[in-house]
Write an enzyme that holds these catalytic residues in place. Structure first.
Site, mmCIF file in Angstrom:
data_model
loop_
_atom_site.group_PDB
_atom_site.id
_atom_site.type_symbol
_atom_site.label_atom_id
_atom_site.label_comp_id
_atom_site.label_asym_id
_atom_site.label_seq_id
_atom_site.Cartn_x
_atom_site.Cartn_y
_atom_site.Cartn_z
ATOM 1 N N GLU A 125 -1.080 -11.769 -3.143
ATOM 2 C CA GLU A 125 -0.322 -10.517 -3.024
ATOM 3 C C GLU A 125 -0.512 -9.681 -4.288
ATOM 4 O O GLU A 125 -0.815 -10.207 -5.357
ATOM 5 C CB GLU A 125 1.168 -10.889 -2.811
ATOM 6 N N ASP A 162 8.160 -8.096 -5.539
ATOM 7 C CA ASP A 162 9.233 -7.203 -5.993
ATOM 8 C C ASP A 162 10.568 -7.803 -5.526
ATOM 9 O O ASP A 162 11.063 -8.752 -6.135
ATOM 10 C CB ASP A 162 8.952 -5.815 -5.405
ATOM 11 N N ASP A 221 -0.766 1.182 -4.467
ATOM 12 C CA ASP A 221 -0.715 2.602 -4.139
ATOM 13 C C ASP A 221 0.651 3.226 -4.363
ATOM 14 O O ASP A 221 1.669 2.546 -4.476
ATOM 15 C CB ASP A 221 -1.049 2.800 -2.650
ATOM 16 N N ARG A 240 -5.036 3.771 -5.274
ATOM 17 C CA ARG A 240 -5.543 2.400 -5.117
ATOM 18 C C ARG A 240 -6.869 2.200 -5.835
ATOM 19 O O ARG A 240 -7.199 1.103 -6.267
ATOM 20 C CB ARG A 240 -5.755 2.068 -3.635
HETATM 21 P P1 5GP Z 1 8.847 -6.774 -1.765
HETATM 22 O O1 5GP Z 1 8.927 -7.122 -0.306
HETATM 23 O O2 5GP Z 1 8.568 -7.959 -2.649
HETATM 24 O O3 5GP Z 1 10.035 -5.990 -2.216
HETATM 25 O O4 5GP Z 1 7.689 -5.740 -1.888
HETATM 26 C C1 5GP Z 1 6.406 -6.080 -1.999
HETATM 27 C C2 5GP Z 1 5.554 -4.871 -1.762
HETATM 28 O O5 5GP Z 1 6.180 -3.668 -2.236
HETATM 29 C C3 5GP Z 1 4.283 -4.980 -2.533
HETATM 30 O O6 5GP Z 1 3.303 -5.673 -1.815
HETATM 31 C C4 5GP Z 1 3.927 -3.530 -2.764
HETATM 32 O O7 5GP Z 1 3.236 -3.046 -1.656
HETATM 33 C C5 5GP Z 1 5.265 -2.835 -2.849
HETATM 34 N N1 5GP Z 1 5.671 -2.616 -4.261
HETATM 35 C C6 5GP Z 1 6.702 -3.152 -4.923
HETATM 36 N N2 5GP Z 1 6.752 -2.739 -6.196
HETATM 37 C C7 5GP Z 1 5.699 -1.903 -6.341
HETATM 38 C C8 5GP Z 1 5.183 -1.155 -7.453
HETATM 39 O O8 5GP Z 1 5.671 -1.146 -8.583
HETATM 40 N N3 5GP Z 1 4.078 -0.406 -7.185
HETATM 41 C C9 5GP Z 1 3.470 -0.363 -5.966
HETATM 42 N N4 5GP Z 1 2.393 0.401 -5.846
HETATM 43 N N5 5GP Z 1 3.924 -1.059 -4.917
HETATM 44 C C10 5GP Z 1 5.020 -1.826 -5.113
HETATM 45 MG MG MG Z 2 1.609 -5.129 -0.767
#
Ligand code: 5GP
Ligand code: MG
Length: 179
Positions: free
Chosen positions: A98, A102, A159, A165
């Site tokens: 991944e 986050d 992105d 990207r």
């Molecule tokens: P989660 O489900 O862990 O909250 O989110 C994961 C996804 O959120 C990542 O695969 C990514 O696509 C997006 N994401 C979370 N934080 C960031 C960030 O700081 N920058 C970008 N570009 N995408 C993020």
């Molecule tokens: Mg992602």
């Protein structure tokens, strides 16, 4: 695009060093195992391409696409499988790759989905970036490239609204771009 960045978080050299370290650990941990590497699209595509070329193991590669974010920067809390894997992972050792962990919501749901539907022997997680301060789901990565604060980063596959990207480095996006 450089003027849209507040600062550079990791340049090409730093990213390459991180990828080499991760690949070395993965190689020794999975030596002799039946490894399937699954890239979570789209954000992981550059990281995955660099990582797998450093992994000198006879492994299988596949991709999966799940969505949790729309055009903005806030997680919706639900995940949809947009593209499922094609190869069989039953009884095999899976490494999910991944771009960034986050809230953890995406991978928490993806991991449960794969376990329930396909019965792999194991699932580990390799993420280039980790934002542990934002975690709400009960999940952590086995391989972390770099731990970051709560800022929004782009480049090297990551992105904002499908842009940035193609940056060869990872930068912190100026907040005025997305607010
Ligand atoms: P989660 O489900 O862990 O909250 O989110 C994961 C996804 O959120 C990542 O695969 C990514 O696509 C997006 N994401 C979370 N934080 C960031 C960030 O700081 N920058 C970008 N570009 N995408 C993020
Ligand atoms: Mg992602």
């Amino acid at each position: 695009m450089r003027s849209d960045m507040e600062s550079i978080l990791a340049d090409e050299r730093e990213l390459s060093d991180i990828v080499c370290d991760l690949a070395e650990r993965i190689c020794s941990d999975y030596s002799g195992k039946d490894l399937v590497i699954i890239g979570v699209l789209k954000g992981s595509f550059i990281f995955l391409a660099d990582l797998v070329r450093r992994i000198d193991l006879r492994c299988t590669l596949d991709f999966l696409s799940a969505s949790s974010y729309g055009a903005g920067t806030v997680s919706t809390g639900c995940v949809r499988i947009k593209k499922d894997i094609d190869c069989s992972i039953e009884g095999r050792d899976v490494l999910l790759v991944e771009d960034i962990l986050d809230s953890g919501n995406t991978l928490f749901n993806v991991r449960n989905y794969l376990f329930d539907k396909y019965r792999p022997a194991s699932i580990s997680i390799c993420t280039l970036f980790d934002k542990p301060s934002r975690r709400t789901a009960d999940i952590s990565a086995d391989y972390v490239g770099m731990t970051v604060d709560d800022s929004f980063i782009v480049g090297y596959g990551l992105d904002y609204d499908e842009k940035y990207r193609n940056l060869p480095y990872v930068g912190i996006l100026r907040p005025e771009i997305y607010t």
